[in-house]
Design a protein around this motif. Structure first.
Motif: not given
Length: 144
Positions: A26-27, A29-30, A34, A39, A43, A46-47, A50
């Motif tokens: 997840r980190d 990918t986030r 970005a 992002a 958002p 994006v959620d 994730l």
């Protein structure tokens, strides 16, 4: 990304051993999302991405007992999220009972993504989901 841009696709890939855990997926990918305008512009999308990444990497680690190869590709129409694992067994959505603690991952992916598919490949399988921005919001690289 502008339609007249010479850049037609961008992508990133990472290997995630079982010991890495889903948070690392997840980190990672986030951080890459970005770099696209989603992002800021979408958002909630994006959620959704994730959550799908969490489910697919968890499936690779738990059900395939395998490292997960996570690949993100933006091709100006769709963000493709592909997770490869070493098992040739294709995933099948389940119909868990009300009291079941698990078994809803692919149901979530199906509800969140515009489409998904799974297919065997020489060393296991790939599960690919596609996310398109709502309302015509097209992600574009964010200037750093």
């Amino acid at each position: 990304m502008a339609k007249n841009s010479s850049l037609r696709a961008v992508g990133w890939a990472r290997s995630l051993p079982v010991s890495s855990g889903v948070k690392a997926a997840r980190d990672w990918t986030r951080a890459h999302l970005a770099t696209l305008s989603w992002a800021q512009d979408d958002p909630e999308l994006v959620d959704s991405v994730l959550l799908a990444v969490s489910e697919l990497v968890t499936n690779a680690h738990v059900h395939a007992h395998s490292a997960a190869q996570l690949i993100l590709t933006w091709d100006e129409e769709c963000l493709h999220v592909t997770v490869h694992d070493a098992s040739p067994q294709l995933p099948e959505p389940r119909n868990p009972g009300d009291g079941a603690l698990g078994g809803r991952g692919l149901l979530l992916v199906d509800a969140l993504a515009d489409r998904w598919e799974a297919y065997r490949c020489p060393r296991g399988k790939n599960v690919t989901v596609c996310f398109q921005a709502d309302g015509g919001t097209e992600p574009h690289p964010v200037a750093e």
